[in-house]
Scaffold this active site. Sequence first.
Site, mmCIF file in Angstrom:
data_model
loop_
_atom_site.group_PDB
_atom_site.id
_atom_site.type_symbol
_atom_site.label_atom_id
_atom_site.label_comp_id
_atom_site.label_asym_id
_atom_site.label_seq_id
_atom_site.Cartn_x
_atom_site.Cartn_y
_atom_site.Cartn_z
ATOM 1 N N PHE A 1 -31.411 0.295 -7.745
ATOM 2 C CA PHE A 1 -30.651 -0.504 -8.486
ATOM 3 C C PHE A 1 -29.669 0.599 -9.289
ATOM 4 O O PHE A 1 -30.174 1.264 -10.086
ATOM 5 C CB PHE A 1 -31.359 -1.142 -9.476
ATOM 6 C CG PHE A 1 -32.075 -2.614 -8.589
ATOM 7 C CD1 PHE A 1 -31.122 -3.781 -8.615
ATOM 8 C CD2 PHE A 1 -33.155 -2.517 -8.280
ATOM 9 C CE1 PHE A 1 -31.657 -5.035 -8.104
ATOM 10 C CE2 PHE A 1 -33.628 -3.760 -7.530
ATOM 11 C CZ PHE A 1 -32.907 -4.970 -7.357
ATOM 12 N N ASP A 2 -28.343 0.155 -9.138
ATOM 13 C CA ASP A 2 -27.435 0.981 -10.123
ATOM 14 C C ASP A 2 -27.845 0.468 -11.604
ATOM 15 O O ASP A 2 -28.335 -0.967 -11.750
ATOM 16 C CB ASP A 2 -26.199 0.910 -9.579
ATOM 17 C CG ASP A 2 -25.097 1.405 -10.699
ATOM 18 O OD1 ASP A 2 -25.101 2.468 -11.153
ATOM 19 O OD2 ASP A 2 -24.029 0.396 -11.012
#
Length: 218
Positions: free
Chosen positions: A9-10
Site C-alpha cells: 500500500f502507498d
Amino acid sequence: MPTESAIFFDLDGTLTDPKPGITGSIQYALRKLDRPVPSQDELTWCIGPPLRASFVLLLGGEQLADRAIELYRERFADVGLFENSVYPDIAQVLAALRERPRRMFVATSKPHVFATRIIAHFELAGYFDRVFGSELDGTRVNKVDLLAYAIEQTGVDPTQALMIGDRSHDVIGAISNGIRAVGVTYGYGTSEELIEAGASHLCASPRAVFDHIHSSFG
C-alpha cells in the site's frame, strides 16, 4: 492469490489524506526562501511524487532544492507529520484483508522514519508486516527502487503481489518490478494518469479496494 500473496500500500493519498501537512510544509519552505507561495489547493500535485523533484519544479531549478527540503522538514517533522487523516473505512478494510493468510506492507516515497511514525500514530501498524520508505538522503525515493528493495528484503514473489496507490509513480514502480498495480481515484491522481501508467483496475473508495481484492483473489 495463494497463501504467500502480498499487498503493498502507498501511504499518502491511499491510506491517509496528508494534504494539510504536506502543502503547509511546502508553503513554509517557500516562505522561508522568500519565493512565491501557492495556495494549498494549488500544491496538491506535489502529494505523492518524490518531494525534491517537486521543489525543483517549484523553484525553477536544482540550486535551492536541497535547502527547501531541509526547511520543509523543519516544520513537517514536528507539526506537518500529523496534519493528516486516515481515509474512511481504511482500518476496517485492512482488518478484513488481514483475515486471510497474506502479507501486507506499506511502500511509500516518504522517508520511512516519518512513515513509521504516521502509521503508528493512526494505530495502523498492527496491520502491516513492515513499512518501506526512502532514506532521508533520498535513497530509494523512486518507487521502482523502493519496490525492488522491498521484494529483495521480503522474498515476495512479484507475480503474487499487488500494489495499491493513487499516483502514476506507484503504478510504474509496480509494473517495473513485475507487480500488478491497482489505482485508487479517491487520492490525488486522476483516472487518466493511472490508466496511462498501466493500472490494471481503478477503485473509487477503500471499500472498493477490498471488494476488488476479495472478488479477484479471495
